[in-house]
Design a protein around this motif. Structure first.
Motif, PDB file in Angstrom:
ATOM      1  N   SER A  20       0.992  -1.437   0.020  1.00  0.00           N
ATOM      2  CA  SER A  20       0.230   0.142  -0.670  1.00  0.00           C
ATOM      3  C   SER A  20       0.968   1.624  -0.581  1.00  0.00           C
ATOM      4  N   LEU A  23       2.329   1.993  -3.729  1.00  0.00           N
ATOM      5  CA  LEU A  23       0.887   2.415  -4.378  1.00  0.00           C
ATOM      6  C   LEU A  23       1.060   4.167  -4.035  1.00  0.00           C
ATOM      7  N   ALA A  26       3.887   5.308  -5.541  1.00  0.00           N
ATOM      8  CA  ALA A  26       3.542   5.314  -7.411  1.00  0.00           C
ATOM      9  C   ALA A  26       2.845   6.467  -8.193  1.00  0.00           C
ATOM     10  N   GLY A  27       1.456   6.850  -6.548  1.00  0.00           N
ATOM     11  CA  GLY A  27       0.393   8.110  -7.387  1.00  0.00           C
ATOM     12  C   GLY A  27      -0.817   7.214  -7.707  1.00  0.00           C
ATOM     13  N   MET A  28      -0.825   5.659  -7.516  1.00  0.00           N
ATOM     14  CA  MET A  28      -2.237   5.191  -7.310  1.00  0.00           C
ATOM     15  C   MET A  28      -3.596   5.474  -7.046  1.00  0.00           C
ATOM     16  N   VAL A  29      -2.847   5.842  -5.506  1.00  0.00           N
ATOM     17  CA  VAL A  29      -3.863   6.385  -4.533  1.00  0.00           C
ATOM     18  C   VAL A  29      -4.541   7.524  -4.817  1.00  0.00           C
ATOM     19  N   GLU A  30      -4.238   8.332  -5.466  1.00  0.00           N
ATOM     20  CA  GLU A  30      -4.450   9.335  -5.571  1.00  0.00           C
ATOM     21  C   GLU A  30      -5.421   9.017  -7.307  1.00  0.00           C
ATOM     22  N   ALA A  31      -4.625   8.586  -8.144  1.00  0.00           N
ATOM     23  CA  ALA A  31      -5.433   8.005  -9.132  1.00  0.00           C
ATOM     24  C   ALA A  31      -7.243   7.598  -8.679  1.00  0.00           C
ATOM     25  N   LEU A  32      -6.906   6.129  -7.907  1.00  0.00           N
ATOM     26  CA  LEU A  32      -7.807   5.915  -7.213  1.00  0.00           C
ATOM     27  C   LEU A  32      -9.359   7.053  -6.538  1.00  0.00           C
ATOM     28  N   SER A  35     -10.390   8.218  -9.975  1.00  0.00           N
ATOM     29  CA  SER A  35     -11.731   7.448 -10.481  1.00  0.00           C
ATOM     30  C   SER A  35     -13.145   7.341 -10.009  1.00  0.00           C
ATOM     31  N   GLU A  46      -5.928  10.492   1.384  1.00  0.00           N
ATOM     32  CA  GLU A  46      -4.623   9.205   0.709  1.00  0.00           C
ATOM     33  C   GLU A  46      -4.031   9.274   2.189  1.00  0.00           C
ATOM     34  N   THR A  50      -4.650   4.906   1.979  1.00  0.00           N
ATOM     35  CA  THR A  50      -3.592   3.735   2.412  1.00  0.00           C
ATOM     36  C   THR A  50      -3.432   2.443   3.449  1.00  0.00           C
TER      37      THR A  50
END
Length: 287
Positions: A20, A23, A26-32, A35, A46, A50
């Motif tokens: 987590s 993630l 890598a900016g995946m949490v922000e992208a989630l 979305s 964030e 996480t």
């Protein structure tokens, strides 16, 4: 706790936290968050998301650990269905434990069906205790979501209050609503939405695993119920031998008690008859 169980209990949360964190980096949490409708991704949101992902991964990894055991139990039950004599009582499986108890109960003259029923109840309790922490983690997912929502909305109210203190113009108020309230509000509900969605996925995995485990217990019970039903009378007799002996001893003691009561009643009747019979008394004068 076994060595494997201890390692897995440490492995699951460590993997969840590390994955987590990667993630989030890598900016995946922000992208989630974006979305699910969030226009911004505050730091508090964030961090909470996480944490939610870490708890979700921990719960899933703990649930998945039961899959190899389920496959092993299903294979052992399938072998027992084909030939129950092929089961080794020393194996750590459902059917092996039942076979061992069945033989011990038959040799001792106890009720085999009652022993197997007690074993089945113990297995059900063991399954419930094994997944107790998993259920707690799944329950915690929406709770963390609501906590994230509260934190995000608190930051939103603080930002909006600061904007109101600086200016009293209605135009500034509308701009503050667009800049601080609406985006933060979308982010707040986005955290809850992520938590609820992950909790549904974890609960579905938990339900499938528990259903498979209970089906394994039922299949193991059915194997030996069929085995008991197919036993010839001469082979099934030892299972009732102890009960028969106990009933015979009880019957013998009852017969002795009845004989003693009959003898006592006869003696009482004779004594009563002797007392009711007319008595003749003779007076003797002493010189």
């Amino acid at each position: 706790m076994s060595r494997y169980g201890w390692r897995h209990s440490v492995f699951a949360p460590v993997v969840g936290l590390v994955f987590s964190a990667l993630l989030m980096a890598a900016g995946m949490v922000e992208a989630l968050l974006v979305s699910v409708g969030a226009t911004t991704a505050p730091v508090a949101a964030e961090l909470v998301v996480t944490l939610i992902i870490a708890v979700f991964l921990t719960a899933v990894l703990r649930i998945v650990r039961a899959v190899p055991d389920i496959r092993r139990e299903n294979a052992a039950t399938a072998r027992a269905v084909a030939n129950v004599q092929a089961v080794k009582p020393t194996d750590d499986t459902l059917v092996a434990r039942r076979l061992k108890l069945f033989r011990e109960a038959a040799e001792a003259g106890n009720d085999c069906e009652a022993v197997l029923s007690a074993r089945s109840a113990l297995d059900e309790s063991e399954m419930a205790n094994k997944h107790h922490i998993d259920h707690a983690l799944i329950w915690a997912l929406p709770v963390f979501g609501f906590i994230g929502t509260a934190l995000t909305m608190g930051a939103m109210v603080n930002s909006f209050s600061n904007a109101l203190d600086r200016e009293g113009d209605p135009g500034v108020l509308i701009a503050a609503l667009k800049q601080h309230v609406l985006p933060e509000l979308a982010s707040a509900f986005g955290v809850t939405l992520v938590a609820l969605f992950l909790s549904v996925l974890a609960f579905g995995a938990m339900a499938l695993v528990e259903r498979s485990e209970r089906a394994g217990v039922v299949a193991a019970d059915e194997v030996f119920l069929i085995y008991i039903a197919r036993l010839p009378a001469k082979q099934a007799a030892p299972a009732m031998h102890g009960l028969t002996q106990e009933l015979a001893q009880s019957r013998g003691r009852t017969e002795e008690l009845v004989k003693g009561l009959d003898a006592l009643r006869t003696a009482v009747e004779r004594l009563s008859a002797a007392e009711s019979r007319p008595q003749k008394y003779t007076l003797v004068r002493e010189p």
